[in-house]
Design an enzyme around this catalytic site. Structure first.
Site, mmCIF file in Angstrom:
data_model
loop_
_atom_site.group_PDB
_atom_site.id
_atom_site.type_symbol
_atom_site.label_atom_id
_atom_site.label_comp_id
_atom_site.label_asym_id
_atom_site.label_seq_id
_atom_site.Cartn_x
_atom_site.Cartn_y
_atom_site.Cartn_z
ATOM 1 N N ASP A 29 0.728 -0.956 -0.277
ATOM 2 C CA ASP A 29 -0.258 -0.084 -0.678
ATOM 3 C C ASP A 29 1.133 1.363 0.126
ATOM 4 O OD1 ASP A 29 -1.609 2.250 0.540
ATOM 5 O OD2 ASP A 29 -3.057 0.634 1.489
ATOM 6 N N ILE A 30 0.399 2.420 -1.198
ATOM 7 C CA ILE A 30 1.132 2.994 -0.825
ATOM 8 C C ILE A 30 1.015 4.574 -0.082
ATOM 9 C CG2 ILE A 30 0.073 4.825 -1.768
ATOM 10 C CD1 ILE A 30 3.508 3.774 -3.316
ATOM 11 N N GLU A 88 -12.234 3.565 -1.161
ATOM 12 C CA GLU A 88 -11.396 4.047 -2.229
ATOM 13 C C GLU A 88 -11.520 3.871 -3.219
ATOM 14 O OE1 GLU A 88 -7.162 5.884 -2.464
ATOM 15 O OE2 GLU A 88 -7.985 5.621 -0.425
ATOM 16 N N HIS A 93 -9.709 -5.737 -2.560
ATOM 17 C CA HIS A 93 -8.936 -5.901 -2.444
ATOM 18 C C HIS A 93 -8.838 -5.788 -0.549
ATOM 19 C CE1 HIS A 93 -9.488 -1.864 -1.959
ATOM 20 N NE2 HIS A 93 -8.932 -1.471 -0.670
ATOM 21 N N HIS A 95 -6.578 -5.486 2.148
ATOM 22 C CA HIS A 95 -5.728 -5.228 3.290
ATOM 23 C C HIS A 95 -4.538 -5.966 4.545
ATOM 24 C CE1 HIS A 95 -6.373 -0.715 2.375
ATOM 25 N NE2 HIS A 95 -7.350 -1.121 2.337
HETATM 26 P P1 AMP Z 1 -9.887 1.285 0.390
HETATM 27 O O1 AMP Z 1 -10.542 1.572 -0.703
HETATM 28 O O2 AMP Z 1 -10.572 2.078 1.204
HETATM 29 O O3 AMP Z 1 -9.531 0.301 0.872
HETATM 30 O O4 AMP Z 1 -8.389 2.257 -0.233
HETATM 31 C C1 AMP Z 1 -7.964 1.922 -0.677
HETATM 32 C C2 AMP Z 1 -6.037 1.141 -0.651
HETATM 33 O O5 AMP Z 1 -5.740 1.217 -1.626
HETATM 34 C C3 AMP Z 1 -5.520 2.719 0.079
HETATM 35 O O6 AMP Z 1 -4.858 2.227 1.510
HETATM 36 C C4 AMP Z 1 -4.413 3.432 -0.654
HETATM 37 O O7 AMP Z 1 -3.598 3.585 0.164
HETATM 38 C C5 AMP Z 1 -4.232 1.697 -1.514
HETATM 39 N N1 AMP Z 1 -3.349 2.897 -2.914
HETATM 40 C C6 AMP Z 1 -4.363 3.435 -3.797
HETATM 41 N N2 AMP Z 1 -4.222 3.855 -5.006
HETATM 42 C C7 AMP Z 1 -2.616 3.095 -4.577
HETATM 43 C C8 AMP Z 1 -1.807 3.089 -5.618
HETATM 44 N N3 AMP Z 1 -1.383 3.129 -6.636
HETATM 45 N N4 AMP Z 1 -0.232 2.071 -4.878
HETATM 46 C C9 AMP Z 1 -0.899 1.419 -3.647
HETATM 47 N N5 AMP Z 1 -1.528 1.483 -2.410
HETATM 48 C C10 AMP Z 1 -2.682 2.120 -3.579
#
Ligand code: AMP
Length: 128
Positions: A29-30, A88, A93, A95
């Site tokens: 995760d970035i 988001e 996905h 975590h």
């Molecule tokens: P959520 O959809 O609420 O589970 O959050 C999406 C997660 O994806 C967040 O923790 C972001 O930091 C992560 N994220 C979004 N874009 C990227 C990316 N390009 N590379 C890595 N992680 C990402």
């Protein structure tokens, strides 16, 4: 249009890759809550985790299980938290977050700021 996570799995957007097979892809995760915070995705483009077919969902959990063991070994945490939000990015996905106490999985906390070198080193260590 492909999701950002589909583009990551396809190598069209860079990521710090942890593992991959025919069906799943894992990467850092970035905006990590902790060093080793990893996302596991299906390559199949489905928004909501529980809309995945049973076989894919079960396979994704088993894929995540192997990665969680590596994260735990690398970070020496008490356990690896498994969290599903999906607020988001509209691509299912999971975590995987190294955790020692409840506050380690508080998503309202400020995220870590890591350098590209730090991300690369973490990915190398977890994926080996
Ligand atoms: P959520 O959809 O609420 O589970 O959050 C999406 C997660 O994806 C967040 O923790 C972001 O930091 C992560 N994220 C979004 N874009 C990227 C990316 N390009 N590379 C890595 N992680 C990402």
């Amino acid at each position: 249009m492909a999701t950002v996570f589909s583009k990551i799995a396809a190598g069209e957007i860079p990521s710090y890759k942890i593992a991959e097979d025919e069906r799943f892809y894992a990467f850092l995760d970035i905006n990590p809550l902790a060093k080793g915070h990893t996302l596991v995705i299906p390559k199949q483009e489905v928004d909501y985790l529980y809309d995945l077919d049973d076989d894919t969902l079960a396979g994704m959990i088993l894929f995540a299980k192997g990665i969680a063991a590596k994260i735990k070994a690398y970070t020496d945490c008490n356990r690896v938290a498994t969290v599903v939000l999906g607020l988001e990015v509209p691509h299912a996905h999971i975590h995987l977050i190294p955790m020692n106490s409840e506050k380690d999985v508080d998503f309202s906390r400020e995220k870590l700021k890591l350098t590209p070198d730090e991300f690369a080193e973490i990915a190398l260590n977890i994926s080996k």
